[in-house]
Design a protein around this motif. Structure first.
Motif, PDB file in Angstrom:
ATOM      1  N   THR A   6       0.857  -1.177   0.000  1.00  0.00           N
ATOM      2  CA  THR A   6       0.000   0.000   0.000  1.00  0.00           C
ATOM      3  C   THR A   6       0.895   1.229   0.000  1.00  0.00           C
ATOM      4  N   LEU A  88       3.169   6.806   9.397  1.00  0.00           N
ATOM      5  CA  LEU A  88       2.460   5.538   9.234  1.00  0.00           C
ATOM      6  C   LEU A  88       2.929   4.610  10.337  1.00  0.00           C
ATOM      7  N   ASN A  90       2.454   0.777  11.598  1.00  0.00           N
ATOM      8  CA  ASN A  90       1.968  -0.510  11.104  1.00  0.00           C
ATOM      9  C   ASN A  90       2.433  -1.613  12.031  1.00  0.00           C
ATOM     10  N   ASP A  91       1.774  -2.752  11.955  1.00  0.00           N
ATOM     11  CA  ASP A  91       2.145  -3.890  12.798  1.00  0.00           C
ATOM     12  C   ASP A  91       3.137  -4.792  12.073  1.00  0.00           C
ATOM     13  N   LYS A  98       8.606  -7.649   9.089  1.00  0.00           N
ATOM     14  CA  LYS A  98       8.021  -6.318   8.939  1.00  0.00           C
ATOM     15  C   LYS A  98       7.133  -6.316   7.719  1.00  0.00           C
ATOM     16  N   LYS A  99       5.992  -5.683   7.872  1.00  0.00           N
ATOM     17  CA  LYS A  99       5.054  -5.597   6.749  1.00  0.00           C
ATOM     18  C   LYS A  99       5.355  -4.384   5.907  1.00  0.00           C
TER      19      LYS A  99
END
Length: 99
Positions: A6, A88, A90-91, A98-99
């Motif tokens: 994304t 940002l 993020n999880d 890591k995403k």
């Protein structure tokens, strides 16, 4: 399953040369072609493109027409966000990746 990326992309100063809000309707937008090409390429790969801007929400229809006229591909449009820095958070995936 292959996860898609994304991309959160600011509009003014990133996809089009910066104009003040007072001049958005009176000055023609000037595309930043190399960035648009990169974003469109990522969209064509199936990645998600989220356009963001501090433009007022009342400019949504104008902004959508502008993006269409310039050939900018996107999935979502978020307007009315602050003009300051954007972060940002993020999880991580269950594997710790890591995403």
């Amino acid at each position: 399953m292959l996860k898609k990326n994304t991309y959160f992309v600011d509009i003014d100063g990133t996809l089009v040369k910066y104009r003040t809000f007072d001049n958005l309707l009176s000055e023609p937008s000037e595309p930043i072609k190399d960035v648009i090409a990169l974003i469109n390429e990522e969209y064509d790969k199936g990645n998600h493109i989220v356009l963001t801007s501090a433009r007022p929400i009342s400019m949504k229809e104008f902004t959508m027409r502008e993006m269409k006229r310039l050939g900018i591909k996107y999935n979502y449009l978020i307007l009315g966000i602050g003009r300051g820095k954007r972060f940002l958070i993020n999880d991580k995936s269950e594997t710790g990746e890591k995403k």
